[in-house]
Enzyme design. Structure first.
Site: not given
Ligand SMILES: NC(=O)C1=CN([C@@H]2O[C@H](COP(=O)(O)OP(=O)(O)OC[C@H]3O[C@@H](n4cnc5c(N)ncnc54)[C@H](O)[C@@H]3O)[C@@H](O)[C@H]2O)C=CC1
Ligand SMILES: O=C([O-])CC(=O)C(=O)O
Length: 252
Positions: A175, A203
């Site tokens: 992301n 990164h």
């Molecule tokens: N922009 C950034 O810098 C970053 C973005 N992310 C993104 O943030 C998001 C959350 O990360 P985490 O908490 O580690 O993931 P995670 O997998 O631990 O938790 C996601 C939760 O959302 C729920 N979920 C997924 N799709 C859903 C839907 N359509 N409707 C309702 N609930 C739903 C899942 O059941 C799960 O409980 C992910 O998409 C990840 O890729 C993560 C890290 C960095």
């Molecule tokens: O948490 C990170 O290092 C980056 C990541 O997962 C994302 O951008 O989806």
């Protein structure tokens, strides 16, 4: 106190709900009922698996920490309901048609879509690209293979190309590449590597333009409950929430 609705009760949702100081988590939503119930109990919120019922709760902003699909499914409804949304799954906005539509909805509704810096640094001044486009914008991400649900015995490049293609293949891991492009005003080039020796999510950001050049390296500690997600991403949302009503705004 700002009242929020939390969309996603996984790793990041858990950190936000249990560390929030200046905000009140009123309601939480997840497709997995046990996750919503467990988190709601921890932060004294109400749990939902029905999105429309969740939206009837009294909060002014939704924090999405779920998935790219969740953004596609729910972000428009949030904006049309008169609430702002913070999107951690910024990869959803790689689709230009969806992004333009959602921005149009936000404009019409007089609401904001906020993209936190998440797991990287530099989004603030990378926005100079909107005034003076960069000639180079490259993200080189290296993660342990387990973060991508794979195994590898040596350092390997598993993707090289544009951010909007990479996020389609790795929606839970890159992301940040889409966020970089949104800030700079052009799609980022991406190299995604796995390295069995890596203990951190690294990164490296390379930018060149008429201002000079930038090299930023972020060596992130993986989250305890989801190694694909860097712990910094959750801290970034907590910080955004803490500053929402601060009259002093730092950074471009
Ligand atoms: N922009 C950034 O810098 C970053 C973005 N992310 C993104 O943030 C998001 C959350 O990360 P985490 O908490 O580690 O993931 P995670 O997998 O631990 O938790 C996601 C939760 O959302 C729920 N979920 C997924 N799709 C859903 C839907 N359509 N409707 C309702 N609930 C739903 C899942 O059941 C799960 O409980 C992910 O998409 C990840 O890729 C993560 C890290 C960095
Ligand atoms: O948490 C990170 O290092 C980056 C990541 O997962 C994302 O951008 O989806």
């Amino acid at each position: 106190m700002i009242k929020i609705g939390l969309l996603g009760c996984g790793n990041v949702g858990h950190i936000i709900a249990t560390h929030a100081e200046s905000i009140q988590v009123v309601a939480v939503f997840d497709i997995i009922p046990e996750r919503a119930e467990r988190l709601a109990a921890l932060c004294h919120a109400r749990p939902y698996t029905d999105f429309d019922a969740f939206m009837r709760e009294d909060f002014s902003i939704v924090v999405e920490a779920a998935s790219v699909d969740a953004v596609r499914n729910y972000a428009e409804k949030v904006l049309r309901s008169g609430r702002d949304i913070i999107l951690l799954s910024s990869g959803a906005l790689a689709d230009a048609e969806f992004r333009d539509h959602l921005v149009g909805v936000a404009r019409e509704a007089g609401r904001k879509i906020r993209i936190p810096s998440g797991a990287i640094l530099g989004l603030d001044n990378l926005k100079i690209g909107q005034v003076s486009p960069p000639t180079k914008l490259l993200l080189r991400t290296t993660k342990p293979p387990s973060s991508l649900g794979m195994s590898a015995t040596r350092r390997m490049e598993i993707f090289k190309g544009l951010a909007h293609d990479c996020i389609r293949q790795y929606p839970k891991n890159i992301n940040v590449a889409v966020a970089l492009g949104l800030a700079a005003g052009r799609d980022a080039d991406v190299e995604l590597w796995v390295d069995p020796e890596a203990e951190r999510n690294t990164h490296e950001i390379f930018v060149e333009g008429d201002f000079g050049d930038i090299y930023v390296r972020v060596r992130n500690v993986p989250s305890p409950d989801n190694p694909a997600t860097s712990y910094m991403a959750a801290l970034s949302i907590l910080t955004l929430l803490k500053n929402l009503e601060n009259p002093l705004v730092v950074g471009t």
